[in-house]
Design a protein around this motif. Structure first.
Motif, short mmCIF file in Angstrom:
data_model
loop_
_atom_site.label_atom_id
_atom_site.label_comp_id
_atom_site.label_asym_id
_atom_site.label_seq_id
_atom_site.Cartn_x
_atom_site.Cartn_y
_atom_site.Cartn_z
N UNK A 239 -58.91 -23.37 -30.64
CA UNK A 239 -57.68 -23.07 -31.38
C UNK A 239 -56.94 -21.90 -30.71
N UNK A 240 -57.69 -20.88 -30.32
CA UNK A 240 -57.07 -19.74 -29.65
C UNK A 240 -56.42 -20.17 -28.33
N UNK A 241 -57.10 -21.05 -27.60
CA UNK A 241 -56.54 -21.54 -26.33
C UNK A 241 -55.23 -22.27 -26.56
N UNK A 242 -55.20 -23.16 -27.58
CA UNK A 242 -53.99 -23.92 -27.86
C UNK A 242 -52.84 -23.01 -28.27
N UNK A 243 -53.13 -21.99 -29.06
CA UNK A 243 -52.06 -21.11 -29.54
C UNK A 243 -51.59 -20.14 -28.46
N UNK A 244 -52.47 -19.78 -27.54
CA UNK A 244 -51.99 -18.98 -26.40
C UNK A 244 -50.99 -19.77 -25.58
N UNK A 245 -51.25 -21.06 -25.48
CA UNK A 245 -50.37 -21.93 -24.69
C UNK A 245 -49.09 -22.25 -25.45
N UNK A 246 -49.21 -22.51 -26.76
CA UNK A 246 -48.07 -22.89 -27.59
C UNK A 246 -48.16 -22.11 -28.90
N UNK A 247 -47.64 -20.88 -28.94
CA UNK A 247 -47.82 -20.01 -30.11
C UNK A 247 -47.27 -20.58 -31.42
N UNK A 248 -46.22 -21.40 -31.36
CA UNK A 248 -45.61 -21.92 -32.58
C UNK A 248 -46.25 -23.22 -33.06
N UNK A 249 -47.28 -23.68 -32.38
CA UNK A 249 -47.87 -24.98 -32.68
C UNK A 249 -48.68 -24.94 -33.98
N UNK A 250 -48.60 -26.01 -34.76
CA UNK A 250 -49.45 -26.17 -35.94
C UNK A 250 -50.80 -26.72 -35.47
N UNK A 251 -51.85 -25.95 -35.69
CA UNK A 251 -53.18 -26.32 -35.20
C UNK A 251 -54.17 -26.34 -36.36
N UNK A 252 -54.90 -27.44 -36.46
CA UNK A 252 -55.94 -27.61 -37.47
C UNK A 252 -57.26 -27.85 -36.74
N UNK A 253 -58.36 -27.28 -37.24
CA UNK A 253 -59.67 -27.52 -36.66
C UNK A 253 -60.58 -28.16 -37.70
N UNK A 254 -61.47 -29.03 -37.22
CA UNK A 254 -62.40 -29.73 -38.10
C UNK A 254 -63.76 -29.83 -37.44
#
Length: 283
Positions: free
Chosen positions: A73-88
């Motif tokens: 999740x941290x990797x995805x948000x570093x790349x795209x800070x405004x992205x909606x990210x859910x983890x399961x």
């Protein structure tokens, strides 16, 4: 009733290949305006062994899985800070089965080409092979390596198959990137055609005409997408692998229910130089 698909589903296992796939999936979600769902599967098949104790193992796997999800999740948000990210975190017998639970809800399933398991020399991990062509919708296998600077999308089109699934995905992918769509049809002339001295230019013109007819509904729907048609005399795997070196994505079809992953799709995801989307119709 049709399923409303609003997420891209990405599998995470903490490997370098998985991290590269998470980064690619984050970019794709941002391009398409969808959310990113990152899923880690705790495999239970290895725990279901009669006569073997699993005390503490399940807890350790859950702890490790949660850490993998936090890092992804941290990797995805570093790349795209405004992205909606859910983890399961999901428990299932295998990774493929765990991802399958949520594949129908996703616009695409994204995995790395090789995870933690198996021999490091293998070109393609067993999980990727179990997913590509077996899930409804696009399964995108992301190779390790540097990100390409091109926006070109390549689609391999078999004129004997229904073009709708692959063209739906290929045109949409080219449209969001604002890039060229290269449609490749590789044709291997039969021995009788060679013996009869059938002229290749005449056959090529005929095949281009059939391609134009097949593409017409999508070109009308996506007038902004520039399309190039390549009719190639040769093996489709070699042709698609060659053009993949200058592409952002290669899109190929599956062979349907009886043959979930055809030899061409199998070969392309082994040898392409960029991510490969294997598209099977939604059920």
């Amino acid at each position: 009733m049709s399923t409303r698909r609003t997420t891209i589903l990405a599998g995470a296992d903490g490997s370098a290949s998985s991290d590269h796939a998470i980064g690619w999936a984050a970019d794709e979600a941002a391009h398409t305006g969808t959310a990113l769902r990152i899923l880690h599967v705790v495999e239970t098949a290895t725990l279901d062994r009669p006569g073997h104790t699993t005390d503490g193992i399940s807890e350790a796997l859950v702890k490790s899985g949660n850490r993998i999800l936090e890092d992804a999740r941290a990797l995805a948000l570093r790349r795209r800070p405004a992205l909606r990210v859910e983890t399961m975190l999901v428990h299932d017998r295998t990774v493929a089965a765990g991802l399958r639970q949520y594949a129908d809800e996703a616009t695409a399933v994204v995995v790395g080409h090789r995870g933690r398991g198996g021999f490091t020399g293998l070109l393609l991990g067993s999980t990727s092979l179990r997913l590509a062509g077996h899930y409804p919708g696009p399964v995108i296998v992301v190779r390790d390596g540097g990100d390409t600077a091109t926006d070109e999308v390549v689609v391999g089109l078999d004129l004997a198959e229904d073009p709708a699934p692959v063209l739906d995905h290929a045109f949409a992918a080219a449209a969001v990137r604002g890039g060229l769509l290269r449609v490749v049809h590789a044709w291997r002339p039969p021995a009788l055609a060679i013996e009869a001295r059938v002229e290749w230019p005449i056959l090529a013109d005929s095949l281009r005409g059939r391609l134009a007819t097949a593409l017409a509904p999508w070109r009308e729907r996506y007038p902004q997408v520039k399309v190039v048609k390549d009719v190639v005399a040769g093996h489709p795997i070699e042709a698609l692998a060659t053009v993949s070196a200058g592409a952002a994505l290669v899109v190929v079809g599956s062979r349907g229910r009886s043959v979930p992953l055809g030899s061409v799709s199998h070969g392309v995801i082994h040898h392409a130089h960029c991510p490969v989307a294997v598209v099977r119709p939604y059920e």
